[in-house]
Motif scaffolding. Structure first.
Motif: not given
Length: 646
Positions: A292-297, A366-373, A284-290, A340-345
């Protein structure tokens, strides 16, 4: 060849010797993965140099074009994988190539069975990285020099994978590491350029630095013939050169529609060093106030070190496509440490540190977004593929049970993902959700009932279940060590209280009927007076003695007070070395049981005392699984049995 000096011989760590034997006997059916592992390690070395160079640009040594190069020498029967990354010092090469710095190694080797198919899966789960070189090589030479040190501080490591390795000082002009594989005679297929190119394309396309191979000079040649049959324009000669054979673009920055499932799977193996495919992933690519791109496995198998609290867990962090750190634990709660995965901020600074991340608002978002995802991924999986979710639960369920205590804001969502064994099923499968339970609740039932014990068998046979079986009320059967701790924090779900059936007075509310109440009152009158007599005999051993109607087949049980510490919690704290007060139970008697009626009619005070002790200790045994003085209990039983047959 570089001249070597100051050579030493070292023995491998015991676990390395065992692992090398498995490698040498080629447990992998797919041998080509050795190249994936070595190229992946080389790419990691380049990432680490790029990060270090942010604060010290001189580490590039006037060579900022990072790359991995593959070359073959058919005459020497060798493949060389070379990088110009961070490199290693003498101490680092001994540490990294002579030991396995992993928790769980003993457990790993104890599970090896000698069955090659099964063992290869275990090895893949454990991950071996560099040692996979011995799948195809009978000797491996590693030459390395750390970035920023003098050329004279190069080091050469060499081993035939048998029991020891040599380390020598060498002169090495270029920084970085080159690994030379001396192939076995039956592995010459890997000397073919086309074969190597196809392997790199298959496994390493996603690596964001070029993986290069040498292309020989192409002489000048005629172009395609024209319509009249005349030769076309001459195609100029191409001099020999190094050519990238992978796409060398950051996979996570590509559009999701342009990335195949196979590419996602291979990228997972690259960042996790897992050999198995992931269970599922989210890009996912997140846009807005924050931004970042996340790729979570979500992995398909739990790692061996999942329960080691000292082991680092977390995501890879990139800032504007520059690798910053491994295991950035600030972006994922502990109960999701298997992700596992990565974040690119785009928002964090390039010089960010772990300390800065700790209390950073961007980090928290970012933590809240990744946890929710991740929770959404699991919720969707549970809803759409119960069988696949069960595979996840069997591997990671006990970790997810930490969630309600750790993550208050997502407590209800995490609770919906939990699975339990229950009296609804005949087996010990943990496949009942709290929503499943609620959908089967009896009319008038307003609580979710559970019982906890040391094992599933003990929970299933608990005397506390008797009245619930009689009335057809489902009860959750908890037997994992963490369950009691979980229930301290999960007291309500979907506006229904969770109630232990072995704690406090039993109140079934609207589930009780008047006929049963009358029968109970009559049964109590028949054995009137027995409570005071037993209370006198047991004295300080119990907090109280009373009648109960939670039993149908057992004469007695013990319960803790509503707010007292449960048996399982006491055991949990004792196992952790914590001091706990001695448990004092309420003894509850079943007035309808023949043994209680026999006790009530017993006139001999000595025999009454013995029977009282036996009934109490029986109840303790059912609750605790053991007695402090089992020998004394057996003696009392034997004496009473002999009295009966006289």
């Amino acid at each position: 060849m570089a001249e070597v000096a100051h050579q030493e011989t070292h023995g491998f760590q015991t676990e390395v010797k065992q692992l090398l034997q498995l490698m040498i006997h080629s447990l992998y059916s797919n041998k080509e993965i050795f190249l994936r592992e070595l190229v992946s390690n080389a790419a990691d070395a380049a990432d680490k140099l790029r990060f270090r160079a942010l604060s010290d640009n001189s580490l590039y040594e006037n060579d900022g074009e990072l790359r991995v190069r593959l070359s073959v020498d058919k005459d020497a029967n060798t493949i060389t994988i070379a990088d110009n990354g961070i490199g290693m010092t003498r101490d680092q090469i001994i540490e990294h190539l002579g030991t396995i710095a992993k928790s769980g190694t003993k457990e790993f080797f104890s599970q090896l069975s000698g069955d090659q198919a099964k063992d290869s899966k275990l090895i893949g789960q454990f991950g071996v990285g560099f040692y996979s070189a011995f799948i195809v090589a009978d000797k491996v030479t590693v030459r390395s020099r750390a970035a920023g040190v003098d050329a004279s501080q190069g080091v050469e490591w060499q081993s035939a994978g048998e029991g020891d390795f040599t380390v020598a000082d060498i002169e090495k002009k270029d920084r970085g590491t080159e690994i030379i594989l001396h192939l076995r005679d039956d592995e010459k297929e890997f000397l073919d350029d086309w074969r190597l190119r196809s392997i790199v394309s298959k496994y390493s396309d996603h690596i964001n630095i070029p993986v290069e191979m040498y292309k020989e000079e192409e002489p000048e040649r005629d172009g395609p013939a024209g319509p009249d049959g005349e030769p076309g324009e001459k195609i100029p000669a191409v001099p020999a050169h190094w050519e990238a054979v992978n796409k060398a673009t950051a996979l996570w920055n590509r559009d999701k529609s342009d990335v195949s499932d196979d590419e996602y799977k291979e990228f997972y193996k690259h960042i996790s060093h897992d050999f198995a495919d992931p269970l599922l992933w989210s890009h996912n690519k997140v846009e807005g106030k924050t931004e970042y791109t996340s790729l979570l496995y979500i992995p398909s198998k739990a790692p061996f070190d999942m329960w080691n609290r000292d082991q680092k867990h977390g995501l890879k962090l990139f800032v504007q496509r520059v690798f910053i750190m491994d295991d950035a634990e600030q972006f994922m709660p502990t109960y999701l440490r298997f992700v596992k995965g990565l974040l690119d901020s785009n928002d964090l600074p390039l010089n960010v540190s772990r300390e800065i991340l700790q209390d950073n608002k961007i980090t928290q978002a970012m933590r809240q977004g990744c946890t929710k995802r991740v929770l959404q991924m699991l919720e969707k999986l549970a809803k759409n593929d119960a069988e696949k979710y069960q595979l996840f639960w069997n591997e990671f369920g006990n970790v997810l049970k930490e969630g309600p205590a750790e993550d208050f804001s997502n407590k209800e969502k995490v609770a919906s993902l939990l699975r339990f064994a229950s009296t609804h099923n005949d087996n010990d499968a943990q496949n009942v959700s709290l929503d499943d339970y609620i959908s089967r609740m009896k009319e008038g039932q307003d609580k979710i009932y559970f019982v906890s014990a040391d094992s599933f068998a003990a929970a299933k046979s608990s005397p506390h279940l008797e009245v619930f079986r009689k009335k057809g009320i489902e009860v959750l059967l908890l037997s994992d060590r963490i369950d009691e701790w979980l229930m301290q924090h999960l007291t309500e779900y979907s506006e229904k209280a969770l109630q232990s059936i072995s704690r406090g007075d039993l109140d079934l509310g609207e589930l009780e009927d008047e006929d049963s109440k009358k029968a109970q009152e009559e049964a109590e009158k028949e054995v009137e007076g027995v409570l005071e007599r037993i209370k006198t005999v047991l004295g300080e051993k119990v907090s109280d003695v009373k009648f109960t109607h939670r039993l149908t087949d057992s004469p007695a049980c013990v319960v803790v007070d509503e707010y007292g510490m449960s048996t399982q919690m006491i055991k949990l704290m004792q196992a952790a070395g914590q001091p706990v007060p001695e448990a004092k139970y309420t003894l509850e008697l079943n007035p309808e049981h023949q043994l209680v009626k026999l006790l009530s009619s017993e006139q001999d005070d000595n025999r009454f005392a013995q029977w009282s002790d036996v009934v109490f200790e029986q109840a303790l045994l059912s609750e605790q699984g053991s007695l402090k003085d089992p020998s004394s209990y057996v003696q009392k039983i034997n004496k009473l049995l002999l009295d009966l047959v006289k």
